[in-house]
Design a protein around this motif. Structure first.
Motif, PDB file in Angstrom:
ATOM      1  N   ARG A  18      63.436  -1.009 -63.421  1.00 54.10           N
ATOM      2  CA  ARG A  18      63.633  -1.299 -64.932  1.00 54.10           C
ATOM      3  C   ARG A  18      62.326  -0.887 -65.610  1.00 54.10           C
ATOM      4  N   VAL A  19      61.323  -1.588 -65.107  1.00 49.72           N
ATOM      5  CA  VAL A  19      60.065  -1.439 -65.790  1.00 49.72           C
ATOM      6  C   VAL A  19      59.828   0.238 -65.970  1.00 49.72           C
ATOM      7  N   MET A  20      59.994   0.960 -64.913  1.00 53.19           N
ATOM      8  CA  MET A  20      59.570   2.134 -64.889  1.00 53.19           C
ATOM      9  C   MET A  20      60.555   2.904 -65.862  1.00 53.19           C
ATOM     10  N   GLU A  21      61.466   2.445 -66.348  1.00 54.39           N
ATOM     11  CA  GLU A  21      62.313   3.126 -67.409  1.00 54.39           C
ATOM     12  C   GLU A  21      62.134   2.473 -68.869  1.00 54.39           C
ATOM     13  N   ILE A  33      54.200  -7.430 -68.999  1.00 50.27           N
ATOM     14  CA  ILE A  33      55.397  -8.343 -68.197  1.00 50.27           C
ATOM     15  C   ILE A  33      55.045  -9.448 -68.044  1.00 50.27           C
ATOM     16  N   ALA A  34      56.097 -10.535 -68.272  1.00 48.55           N
ATOM     17  CA  ALA A  34      55.788 -11.817 -68.290  1.00 48.55           C
ATOM     18  C   ALA A  34      56.680 -12.332 -67.026  1.00 48.55           C
ATOM     19  N   ALA A  49      54.219  -9.551 -55.938  1.00 45.69           N
ATOM     20  CA  ALA A  49      55.293  -8.773 -55.261  1.00 45.69           C
ATOM     21  C   ALA A  49      56.008  -7.518 -56.508  1.00 45.69           C
ATOM     22  N   LEU A  50      55.988  -8.108 -57.570  1.00 43.95           N
ATOM     23  CA  LEU A  50      56.361  -6.951 -58.651  1.00 43.95           C
ATOM     24  C   LEU A  50      55.341  -6.043 -58.683  1.00 43.95           C
ATOM     25  N   PHE A 153      55.297  -9.292 -75.224  1.00 46.62           N
ATOM     26  CA  PHE A 153      55.992  -8.817 -73.705  1.00 46.62           C
ATOM     27  C   PHE A 153      57.001  -7.832 -73.755  1.00 46.62           C
ATOM     28  N   ASP A 154      56.752  -6.561 -73.122  1.00 50.24           N
ATOM     29  CA  ASP A 154      58.112  -5.809 -73.093  1.00 50.24           C
ATOM     30  C   ASP A 154      59.184  -5.878 -71.960  1.00 50.24           C
TER      31      ASP A 154
END
Length: 214
Positions: A18-21, A33-34, A49-50, A153-154
């Motif tokens: 999801r982050v990549m998108e 990111i939180a 890990a993320l 935060f995104d």
């Protein structure tokens, strides 16, 4: 809220995808990111890990923990060493987080982030060098009580613990902080505020809300 069982591996991969998108709403070339949750929830482990999953996907990542942005002891202990209201509203230096972490990642920012500011053991400034996060890089900030400060935060993850699980998994010496998390639930509503909610009462068997269910 409906929560579905999932493994940590699958959850991490889904969030990384999801982050990549994701693109920043404010046009910043960086993503923020939180990973929010009480210390007993293990936000640092989830954040690392993320970060690793994102690095495998070719992203530069900086992991920052709020424990490196505590206020000086003279301010944290102004009303005693076990004051839950101070823990809630005055323990962490949110001003420094805005200035040293989020400010450089605003549109037009330098990308030069300070990874930590204060050492709680020595009660002195850490004097760590800045980390230059290139455009397209990702900040993963982890720690307690992150939501409700208007941080830009995104994507937000909240590692949720029931009141009973929080008490069981918190060291007895830190039980005085529990009222602060009760207040956080009431005032910040992390279950509603976070995009991803992960139940971690049993860390071996997490469950999540799957916000991207197709």
């Amino acid at each position: 809220m409906r929560l579905e069982p999932i493994t940590w591996e699958r959850l991490t991969e889904a969030v990384a995808d999801r982050v990549m998108e994701t693109t920043a709403d404010d046009g910043s070339p960086w993503l923020r990111i939180a990973v929010d949750g009480a210390p007993a929830a293990g936000t640092g482990v989830a954040a690392e890990a993320l970060a690793e999953a994102l690095r495998v996907r070719g992203r530069s990542v900086l992991v920052v923990g709020t424990e490196g942005f505590l206020r000086p002891a003279s301010l944290r202990y102004e009303y005693g060493r076990e004051d839950p209201d101070t823990y809630y509203a005055g323990w962490f230096d949110t001003g420094a987080l805005w200035r040293e972490v989020f400010g450089p990642l605003e549109p037009g920012g330098s990308g030069r982030v300070l990874p930590d500011l204060w050492d709680p053991v020595t009660d002195r400034a850490t004097r760590s060098p800045h980390h230059e996060l290139p455009p397209g890089g990702v900040l993963v900030l982890h720690g307690p009580l992150l939501l409700g400060h208007w941080f830009p935060f995104d994507l937000t993850l909240h590692l949720r613990l029931s009141a009973g699980a929080l008490r069981r998994r918190t060291d007895e010496a830190q039980w005085w902080t529990l009222p602060a998390f009760e207040r956080y639930e009431r005032e910040a509503g992390p279950d509603e505020a976070a995009e991803v909610v992960v139940r971690t009462d049993d860390p071996r068997h997490p469950a999540w809300n799957d916000p991207w269910r197709k």
